[in-house]
Scaffold this motif. Structure first.
Motif, PDB file in Angstrom:
ATOM      1  N   ILE A 200      -9.186  -2.007  15.528  1.00 22.04           N
ATOM      2  CA  ILE A 200      -8.017  -2.317  14.699  1.00 22.04           C
ATOM      3  C   ILE A 200      -8.442  -2.630  13.266  1.00 22.04           C
ATOM      4  O   ILE A 200      -7.850  -2.138  12.307  1.00 22.04           O
ATOM      5  N   GLU A 201      -9.497  -3.442  13.119  1.00 20.79           N
ATOM      6  CA  GLU A 201      -9.955  -3.829  11.780  1.00 20.79           C
ATOM      7  C   GLU A 201     -10.428  -2.611  10.986  1.00 20.79           C
ATOM      8  O   GLU A 201     -10.118  -2.465   9.800  1.00 20.79           O
ATOM      9  N   ASP A 202     -11.195  -1.737  11.639  1.00 24.44           N
ATOM     10  CA  ASP A 202     -11.678  -0.537  10.964  1.00 24.44           C
ATOM     11  C   ASP A 202     -10.520   0.387  10.576  1.00 24.44           C
ATOM     12  O   ASP A 202     -10.505   0.958   9.484  1.00 24.44           O
ATOM     13  N   THR A 203      -9.556   0.507  11.465  1.00 26.49           N
ATOM     14  CA  THR A 203      -8.405   1.357  11.198  1.00 26.49           C
ATOM     15  C   THR A 203      -7.577   0.789  10.048  1.00 26.49           C
ATOM     16  O   THR A 203      -7.122   1.539   9.171  1.00 26.49           O
ATOM     17  N   GLN A 204      -7.407  -0.547  10.033  1.00 29.62           N
ATOM     18  CA  GLN A 204      -6.681  -1.169   8.926  1.00 29.62           C
ATOM     19  C   GLN A 204      -7.392  -0.918   7.599  1.00 29.62           C
ATOM     20  O   GLN A 204      -6.750  -0.637   6.583  1.00 29.62           O
ATOM     21  N   ALA A 205      -8.697  -0.999   7.604  1.00 30.16           N
ATOM     22  CA  ALA A 205      -9.472  -0.740   6.387  1.00 30.16           C
ATOM     23  C   ALA A 205      -9.317   0.721   5.949  1.00 30.16           C
ATOM     24  O   ALA A 205      -9.168   1.000   4.750  1.00 30.16           O
ATOM     25  N   LEU A 206      -9.335   1.641   6.906  1.00 27.48           N
ATOM     26  CA  LEU A 206      -9.145   3.060   6.578  1.00 27.48           C
ATOM     27  C   LEU A 206      -7.751   3.319   6.012  1.00 27.48           C
ATOM     28  O   LEU A 206      -7.599   4.083   5.042  1.00 27.48           O
ATOM     29  N   VAL A 207      -6.748   2.677   6.598  1.00 25.85           N
ATOM     30  CA  VAL A 207      -5.379   2.846   6.124  1.00 25.85           C
ATOM     31  C   VAL A 207      -5.235   2.283   4.704  1.00 25.85           C
ATOM     32  O   VAL A 207      -4.643   2.916   3.826  1.00 25.85           O
ATOM     33  N   GLU A 208      -5.803   1.116   4.460  1.00 24.36           N
ATOM     34  CA  GLU A 208      -5.742   0.517   3.124  1.00 24.36           C
ATOM     35  C   GLU A 208      -6.448   1.388   2.097  1.00 24.36           C
ATOM     36  O   GLU A 208      -5.965   1.576   0.978  1.00 24.36           O
ATOM     37  N   SER A 209      -7.588   1.918   2.479  1.00 21.34           N
ATOM     38  CA  SER A 209      -8.335   2.805   1.583  1.00 21.34           C
ATOM     39  C   SER A 209      -7.521   4.062   1.268  1.00 21.34           C
ATOM     40  O   SER A 209      -7.461   4.509   0.112  1.00 21.34           O
ATOM     41  N   ALA A 210      -6.894   4.616   2.279  1.00 17.10           N
ATOM     42  CA  ALA A 210      -6.068   5.815   2.088  1.00 17.10           C
ATOM     43  C   ALA A 210      -4.859   5.500   1.202  1.00 17.10           C
ATOM     44  O   ALA A 210      -4.490   6.305   0.338  1.00 17.10           O
ATOM     45  N   LYS A 211      -4.257   4.309   1.383  1.00 16.59           N
ATOM     46  CA  LYS A 211      -3.126   3.910   0.553  1.00 16.59           C
ATOM     47  C   LYS A 211      -3.538   3.785  -0.907  1.00 16.59           C
ATOM     48  O   LYS A 211      -2.824   4.251  -1.808  1.00 16.59           O
TER      49      LYS A 211
END
Length: 139
Positions: free
Chosen positions: A85-96
């Motif tokens: 979840i943490e890695d995915t949240q970081a990826l989503v934030e980076s993409a945003k």
């Protein structure tokens, strides 16, 4: 430049047969190209904003997950990779952040094109008046 074309007037009182010089034609062509480019950029901004909204929705969904050990599939290209979840949240934030940066750059480009179009419009209307229509539908 001796190459000229006649541009007839549709209103009485306008100068019949205003001459279109090569330079005038270049300005008209430039206006048309920039109008098309502006339309493409506006469509791209619309798509990027939709992409940003989807990323924000995905980030919100991640916040609502209860299972801290869950493996979340994250699409990279045509493949899905499992992340915490943490890695995915970081990826989503980076993409945003990347999409927001793209939107700002596209908006800057549209403003530059709009400024150029305003200059060309002033020049062309000054010479041709109502004999030329340079109005855009949605921009």
């Amino acid at each position: 430049m001796a190459n000229t074309l006649a541009l007839s007037s549709s209103t009485a009182g306008q100068d019949e047969g205003a001459q279109v010089t090569f330079d005038d034609q270049q300005k008209i062509n430039s206006y048309a190209r920039k109008t098309n480019k502006l339309s493409e950029l506006l469509d791209e901004i619309k798509n990027k904003k939709k992409e940003l909204q989807n990323l924000e929705d995905a980030g919100d969904e991640l916040l609502m997950l209860d299972d801290d050990n869950a493996i979340i599939p994250y699409q990279i290209g045509e493949s899905f990779l499992g992340h915490s979840i943490e890695d995915t949240q970081a990826l989503v934030e980076s993409a945003k952040e990347e999409v927001q940066k793209d939107i700002k750059q596209l908006e800057k480009s549209t403003e530059e094109i709009r400024d150029t179009l305003k200059e060309l419009k002033v020049q062309l209307y000054a010479k041709f008046g109502n004999s030329i229509n340079l109005e855009m539908d949605d921009a």
